[in-house]
Enzyme design. Structure first.
Site, PDB file in Angstrom:
ATOM      1  NE  ARG A  59      -2.741  -1.983   3.119  1.00  0.00           N
ATOM      2  CZ  ARG A  59      -2.925  -1.901   4.416  1.00  0.00           C
ATOM      3  NH1 ARG A  59      -3.690  -1.106   4.902  1.00  0.00           N
ATOM      4  NH2 ARG A  59      -2.485  -2.785   5.109  1.00  0.00           N
ATOM      5  CD  GLU A  96      -3.033  -3.018  14.383  1.00  0.00           C
ATOM      6  OE1 GLU A  96      -3.214  -2.355  13.436  1.00  0.00           O
ATOM      7  OE2 GLU A  96      -3.968  -2.834  15.183  1.00  0.00           O
TER       8      GLU A  96
HETATM    9  O1  LIG Z   1       2.883  -0.106  11.766  1.00  0.00           O
HETATM   10  P1  LIG Z   1       2.655  -1.473  11.735  1.00  0.00           P
HETATM   11  O2  LIG Z   1       2.142  -2.198  12.939  1.00  0.00           O
HETATM   12  O3  LIG Z   1       4.100  -2.170  11.229  1.00  0.00           O
HETATM   13  O4  LIG Z   1       1.823  -1.712  10.296  1.00  0.00           O
HETATM   14  C1  LIG Z   1       1.854  -0.711   9.237  1.00  0.00           C
HETATM   15  C2  LIG Z   1       1.950  -1.550   8.160  1.00  0.00           C
HETATM   16  O5  LIG Z   1       0.931  -2.606   7.829  1.00  0.00           O
HETATM   17  C3  LIG Z   1       0.431  -2.678   6.760  1.00  0.00           C
HETATM   18  O6  LIG Z   1       1.125  -3.260   5.736  1.00  0.00           O
HETATM   19  P2  LIG Z   1       0.733  -4.870   5.414  1.00  0.00           P
HETATM   20  O7  LIG Z   1       1.859  -5.649   5.707  1.00  0.00           O
HETATM   21  O8  LIG Z   1      -0.666  -5.269   5.942  1.00  0.00           O
HETATM   22  O9  LIG Z   1       0.978  -4.905   3.863  1.00  0.00           O
HETATM   23  P3  LIG Z   1       0.233  -4.324   2.445  1.00  0.00           P
HETATM   24  O10 LIG Z   1       0.704  -3.016   2.357  1.00  0.00           O
HETATM   25  O11 LIG Z   1       0.676  -5.253   1.470  1.00  0.00           O
HETATM   26  O12 LIG Z   1      -1.333  -4.410   2.725  1.00  0.00           O
HETATM   27  C4  LIG Z   1       0.657  -1.185   6.026  1.00  0.00           C
HETATM   28  O13 LIG Z   1       0.683  -1.093   4.762  1.00  0.00           O
HETATM   29  C5  LIG Z   1       1.944  -0.711   6.728  1.00  0.00           C
HETATM   30  O14 LIG Z   1       2.880  -0.947   5.902  1.00  0.00           O
HETATM   31  N1  LIG Z   2      -5.226  -1.100  11.724  1.00  0.00           N
HETATM   32  C1  LIG Z   2      -4.612  -1.127  10.494  1.00  0.00           C
HETATM   33  N2  LIG Z   2      -5.480  -0.576   9.361  1.00  0.00           N
HETATM   34  C2  LIG Z   2      -4.900  -0.554   8.176  1.00  0.00           C
HETATM   35  N3  LIG Z   2      -3.711  -1.155   7.803  1.00  0.00           N
HETATM   36  C3  LIG Z   2      -2.834  -1.493   9.076  1.00  0.00           C
HETATM   37  N4  LIG Z   2      -1.575  -1.949   9.031  1.00  0.00           N
HETATM   38  C4  LIG Z   2      -1.269  -2.181  10.360  1.00  0.00           C
HETATM   39  N5  LIG Z   2      -2.409  -1.997  11.129  1.00  0.00           N
HETATM   40  C5  LIG Z   2      -3.285  -1.494  10.221  1.00  0.00           C
END
Ligand SMILES: O=P(O)(O)OC[C@H]1O[C@H](OP(=O)(O)OP(=O)(O)O)[C@H](O)[C@@H]1O
Ligand SMILES: Nc1ncnc2[nH]cnc12
Length: 171
Positions: A59, A96
């Site tokens: 993302r 998370e």
């Molecule tokens: O602050 P944090 O607890 O580390 O979480 C934040 C991350 O979680 C999500 O990524 P995800 O790994 O879900 O991947 P995506 O972007 O491919 O959906 C989001 O895009 C951030 O990169």
């Molecule tokens: N609560 C949340 N919503 C969307 N993206 C996330 N990536 C990590 N935590 C998230």
């Protein structure tokens, strides 16, 4: 100006029970909202010297690429394992709702390059700190970080390194 925050949906118990997931997809689908958000992300950095935006898969790519164009910088994607031809550097982390690893191509930026780290959501901060670690492995200079949305209650800001950390929206 578009009221873009209202286009971000709360989804309970996704992708795991107990997680309140912030769904940005309806916001992205709205042309005015998307344009407003990219402008908002770019605004704090317009007069700051930056060589490269480092965007976090996946993302983070949605914001990192248009932001790099808006700022006139290069773009270096930080990718999940197995996507980049090597040699690569890597950093593993907890987020998370799980664990993961990010990789960057060795030599992707020159030592001393001024880097802006970009992602969509800042939750616990594990992902952004892993991105920071990769930038440091490349001997880059971290100018700061920009995220679309910071979930303040999860405390990432306290884990950050003191360089400017900008969020277009804090919830
Ligand atoms: O602050 P944090 O607890 O580390 O979480 C934040 C991350 O979680 C999500 O990524 P995800 O790994 O879900 O991947 P995506 O972007 O491919 O959906 C989001 O895009 C951030 O990169
Ligand atoms: N609560 C949340 N919503 C969307 N993206 C996330 N990536 C990590 N935590 C998230």
């Amino acid at each position: 100006m578009t009221d873009w925050p209202r286009l971000i949906r709360d989804i309970h118990d996704f992708p795991r029970p107990g997680v309140l997931f912030k769904d940005i997809m309806p916001m992205l689908a709205d042309a005015d909202a998307f344009a407003t958000v990219i402008d908002a992300l770019a605004a704090p950095w317009r007069d700051v010297p930056i060589d490269v935006v480092m965007a976090i898969e996946s993302r983070g790519f949605l914001f990192g690429a248009p932001l790099a164009r808006a700022l006139g910088t290069g773009l270096v994607p930080l990718r999940k394992p197995g996507k980049l031809p090597g040699p690569v550097l890597e950093a593993s982390y907890a987020l998370e709702y799980g664990q993961d690893t990010l990789q960057v191509q060795a030599g992707a930026v020159a030592p001393g390059a001024r880097v802006l780290l970009v992602d969509d959501v800042l939750a616990t901060g594990g992902t952004l700190l892993a991105a920071r670690e990769l930038a440091l492995q490349l001997q880059a200079e971290i100018t700061g970080a920009s995220v679309l949305m910071e979930i303040a209650a999860l405390g990432a800001r306290a884990r950050w390194d003191g360089t400017p950390l900008r969020a277009a929206l804090v919830v």
